[in-house]
Design an enzyme around this catalytic site. Structure first.
Site, PDB file in Angstrom:
ATOM      1  N   GLU A  23       6.255 -35.467 -21.561  1.00  0.00           N
ATOM      2  CA  GLU A  23       5.377 -35.964 -20.514  1.00  0.00           C
ATOM      3  C   GLU A  23       5.210 -37.484 -20.642  1.00  0.00           C
ATOM      4  O   GLU A  23       5.006 -38.015 -21.742  1.00  0.00           O
ATOM      5  CB  GLU A  23       4.005 -35.287 -20.628  1.00  0.00           C
ATOM      6  N   LYS A  53       1.975 -31.416 -11.919  1.00  0.00           N
ATOM      7  CA  LYS A  53       0.962 -30.947 -12.865  1.00  0.00           C
ATOM      8  C   LYS A  53      -0.281 -30.502 -12.105  1.00  0.00           C
ATOM      9  O   LYS A  53      -0.804 -31.221 -11.249  1.00  0.00           O
ATOM     10  CB  LYS A  53       0.622 -32.059 -13.852  1.00  0.00           C
ATOM     11  N   CYS A 112       1.830 -30.046 -20.179  1.00  0.00           N
ATOM     12  CA  CYS A 112       0.770 -30.283 -21.161  1.00  0.00           C
ATOM     13  C   CYS A 112      -0.462 -29.395 -20.948  1.00  0.00           C
ATOM     14  O   CYS A 112      -0.434 -28.207 -21.244  1.00  0.00           O
ATOM     15  CB  CYS A 112       0.420 -31.763 -21.153  1.00  0.00           C
TER      16      CYS A 112
END
Length: 506
Positions: free
Chosen positions: A262, A337, A371
């Site tokens: 990321e 995300k 994440c």
């Protein structure tokens, strides 16, 4: 402009593209290209064995083959004999060997690993047809330069030992072919090889005598993780140079996927140090389109699917964190995300995405979450319900506490969803970049927990806080067996009569 690469069966309509490619591929053998009627006859006889590679829908190379009963010919034969003097009446559907009679790629399209794709497809065909292996006669076109001082055997040994480079034989060695014999007068018209050829063989380790069904397909997927070192780079070009280094290295190991972390491109934020944090991350977003295009190019040229980590992107004045799946056929998809940490909201004003879906690849169905996303079990479960086999998790964590949240949750996702999970993060320091000064990571490939998998549930992991790559194979067939015969079957035993997880349409 990005390229789209595809492998498909050759058709008679491809002849004129093919003629141009062959004429240019063999400049030392002018006039020896295939005739149109000969090619049509071969396609009609054995269509599955005639394989074309296209770039942007243009045929730029091919691999031609027939099936033979090799015992009828043995190791002493010529090209004319094995092809029935170009009638191909030697083709035998009940034969035991796939005989390669041609492979070439247009010279303008070399260096893209297109020939390797043709060879890999031919190997897969051999396995599917349950044949003993592949045999072909190989030219040694550089031999004419050494004929006065080396015998053919000495020349082959020096090519094998990498003392001499031969464009044909060196490639054959790199594709696991062995030289069975030196043939004389195999192609008398081949003056560059002085009439000599190598009899090459590739063994099908899955071959089963007397099997009459197609039972084999690729199940093993090789994953390469990049544990990226945060450091100052010499601008965009310096960062891209390091990206290409890792893609090249992972590709050299025959990997199917390479995964970056990321926001791995954060070092470029140094350029925007004079701005506040929100403006700096938007400055970084200006590089995203260029980075995406480079990744698309690398995916094709290095023949590997790339999970690009993630990069900030501005869409309609809103800031998002987006990962791209760049497939090795030149196509790409993106994932935004969904769950944004409080720090990302407060410092950058980042927004979350709204789409939850799996992606089709040439190695099965995959999912991507970024994440913090992996700490929400519902999201990977929705992907598992769509058939996900491998979940990729690019992450960025500054402390070991933060890393452990990602690691432990990723391990749980592998177990509860009966899938593989690959996590890739960054290490090192960026003292001159606000909000990016520290990183901690131990990238890993995680597995379900049952007898067919490692007891620890870890297929492979990196040394903590060290720049390196991790490469490991995962077997998709084991997932199918786990779903059906596992000690516990979490996907099957869900109490759907009591609860369910569904996506709300926004």
């Amino acid at each position: 402009m990005s390229e789209t690469v595809a492998i498909r069966q050759l058709t008679a309509e491809d002849y004129f593209d093919l003629k141009e490619s062959m004429r240019l591929a063999y400049p030392d053998m002018q006039g020896s290209y295939w005739g149109e009627e000969t090619l049509k006859r071969l396609i009609k006889l054995f269509p599955e064995g005639q394989i074309a590679v296209t770039v942007n829908d243009k045929v730029v190379g091919c691999a031609l083959s027939i099936i033979v009963d090799y015992g009828k010919f043995g190791d002493e034969h010529t090209y004319e004999q094995i092809t029935g003097y170009y009638t191909f009446n030697t083709h035998d559907t009940k034969g035991d060997t796939l005989y390669g009679i041609e492979v070439f790629v247009h010279p303008d399209y070399r260096g893209r690993r297109l020939a390797r794709r043709l060879y890999d497809t031919r190997k897969s065909l051999c396995e599917q047809l349950n044949l003993r292996g592949i045999v072909s006669g190989g030219r040694i076109p550089k031999y004419e330069k050494y004929a006065a001082s080396l015998t053919p055997r000495e020349y082959i040994e020096k090519v094998r030992d990498k003392e001499i480079y031969d464009p044909t034989l060196t490639f054959q060695f790199s594709n696991d072919f062995t030289v069975k014999k030196i043939l004389r007068n195999y192609l008398p018209s081949d003056e560059a090889s002085k009439g000599f050829a190598t009899l090459l063989q590739w063994y099908n380790i899955y071959y089963e005598k007397d099997a009459d069904t197609i039972r084999y397909s690729k199940s093993t997927v090789r994953i390469g993780l990049v544990q990226w070192q945060m450091r100052a780079y010499d601008g965009f070009d310096g960062l891209i140079q390091q990206v290409e280094y890792f893609v090249d290295a992972v590709s050299d190991y025959g990997s199917d996927f390479v995964v970056f972390p990321e926001l791995f491109n954060a070092p470029l934020m140094i350029e925007f140090n004079q701005l506040d944090q929100a403006a700096a991350i938007r400055g970084l977003a200006k590089y995203t389109e260029r980075l995406k295009n480079e990744f698309i190019r690398f995916a094709v040229s290095y023949n590997v699917n790339i999970i690009t980590g993630s990069m900030p992107t501005v869409i309609d004045e809103q800031l998002y964190n987006i990962s791209y799946l760049c497939r090795r056929d030149g196509t790409y998809d993106s994932y935004t995300k969904i769950h944004i940490t409080p720090n990302e909201v407060n410092a950058w004003g980042m927004k979350g995405g709204n789409e939850v879906r799996v992606f089709d690849t040439d190695c099965g169905k995959i999912g991507i979450v970024i994440c913090y996303d992996v700490e929400f079990p519902e999201l990977p479960r929705l992907l598992a319900q769509q058939g996900m086999q491998i979940l990729f998790v690019p992450f960025l964590t500054d402390t070991q506490n933060g890393y452990n949240r990602v690691r432990f949750c990723a391990q749980a996702r592998a177990i509860e969803n009966e899938c593989y999970v690959a996590i890739a993060g960054s290490v090192g320091n960026l003292p001159r970049v606000n909000n990016m000064d520290l990183q901690y990571a131990q990238s890993a490939i995680l597995t379900p927990s049952d007898f067919a998998f490692p007891v620890t549930g870890v297929k492979a992991d990196a040394t903590p806080n060290t720049e390196m790559i991790v490469i490991a194979d995962v077997d998709l067939v084991l997932l199918k067996e786990l779903h059906a015969y596992g000690s516990v079957q979490t996907m099957k035993d869900i109490r759907r009569d009591l609860y369910e997880i569904v996506i709300k349409q926004k």
